[in-house]
Design a protein around this motif. Structure first.
Motif: not given
Length: 350
Positions: A66-67, A117-121, A261-262
């Motif tokens: 999903f991410k 929600l999505v770690d873009q890094s 990291k929630n």
């Protein structure tokens, strides 16, 4: 008035699912709209309601997939068909579902649980689409005249000065308190959750604690740690379990290590509710929620972990477990529900 509740995904149980259940208690006959849904993946009353999802349901059967589809979120959200009979929509967003196309006459309520929600890094080619996606989701906020957020930290980060802060909650009833006089407590182990722990972070924690002669128990999803399990045969990997099992492990822990990291430190609060101290990442969000009984780890060097272990070693027997429990129950279900009801009432009056 026919009501809909929207949430980013229904793929696995997490804190956002519990908040959805709380809102569903307020509006029990609501339809549910989501970007991706794994049928049967969410136990409880949610699955008994009509659920409408986007085309991503056929691609994203778990949270990781999903991410990875971050880059087509706008298209997926815009394609979700809202039933024409819906008059009120309550959106529980983690950064994407609030981009729904809503008719002008639909009454709308936005509660932003999370924005990261999505770690873009850690994205691959999807990074190319990040500017477009971020611009889309920021502009979508303008469709909501009044917004509630889960923390002051999020309110500041999103530059929403008029947003109301409604702190989340967790399943407090799953973390009962056993009095010292009713049980011969033996604080035998350190309980480490695997959520959002990298392989290197986990390896360092395990290495330090075991070198100090500690017993370490591991809970949470651990497939990403397969490569290091053989390095530590003394460790007990309990896997991912419900809150009730977490509470059993927590009761006799010297400390509960929760590095998620929630958007809400529910595992740390669960530890406090059972009267045990918690070790967490030193993040602004964590410090907003956690005070006494929390130990903040600044980095994952061996020295920092050893120092935190020494802090815990000197305090887990002396801290008042009843005080810690009160801190753990500070953000309870009843408080969340009452604040949410008042927020929705004010919205309907405006």
């Amino acid at each position: 008035m026919k009501t809909a509740i929207a949430i980013d995904s229904l793929l696995s149980r997490d804190d956002s699912i519990f908040l959805l259940e709380m809102v569903l208690n307020i509006y029990p006959n609501s339809e549910i709209y989501t970007i991706a849904h794994k049928q049967g993946g969410i136990l409880g009353p949610i699955e008994t309601r009509p659920i409408v999802s986007s085309f991503l349901t056929h691609k994203a059967k778990d949270v990781s997939v999903f991410k990875k589809n971050f880059w087509i979120m706008p298209s997926a959200v815009k394609a979700i068909p809202l039933h024409p009979s819906i008059e009120k929509v309550i959106v529980l967003s983690r950064g994407y579902i609030h981009g729904l196309n809503l008719p002008a006459n639909v009454e709308r309520f936005l509660y932003i649980m999370d924005w990261g929600l999505v770690d873009q890094s850690n994205l691959g080619f999807q990074k190319l689409f990040a500017p477009y996606v971020n611009d889309w989701r920021e502009k979508a906020l303008r469709n909501y005249p009044k917004i509630a957020v889960s923390s002051e930290t999020l309110k500041t980060a999103l530059e929403l000065p008029n947003a109301e802060v409604i702190a989340p909650t967790y399943r407090t009833e799953e973390y009962p308190f056993v009095r010292d006089e009713d049980h011969n407590f033996m604080f035998t182990h350190h309980l480490v959750y695997t959520h959002d722990l990298t392989v290197e972070e986990f390896r360092t924690i395990a290495k330090v604690l075991l070198s100090k002669g500690e017993t370490v128990r591991i809970m949470g999803p651990d497939a990403h740690l397969e490569s290091v399990k053989k390095e530590f045969p003394a460790l007990e990997f309990a896997g991912d379990h419900c809150e009730a099992t977490s509470a059993l492990y927590s009761h006799q822990a010297k400390a509960v290590w929760d590095f998620s990291k929630n958007f809400f430190p529910s595992k740390a609060f669960g530890a406090l509710a059972t009267g045990r101290p918690a070790v967490v990442r030193d993040l602004k969000l964590q410090r907003e929620y956690l005070t006494q009984g929390a130990h903040f780890l600044k980095d994952f060097s061996e020295g920092s972990i050893a120092a935190i272990r020494e802090e815990v070693e000197g305090s887990y027997m002396s801290q008042d477990r009843k005080v810690l429990r009160r801190l753990g129950l500070k953000w309870n279900e009843r408080l969340f529900k009452s604040r949410m009801v008042k927020f929705l009432d004010r919205r309907s009056e405006s």
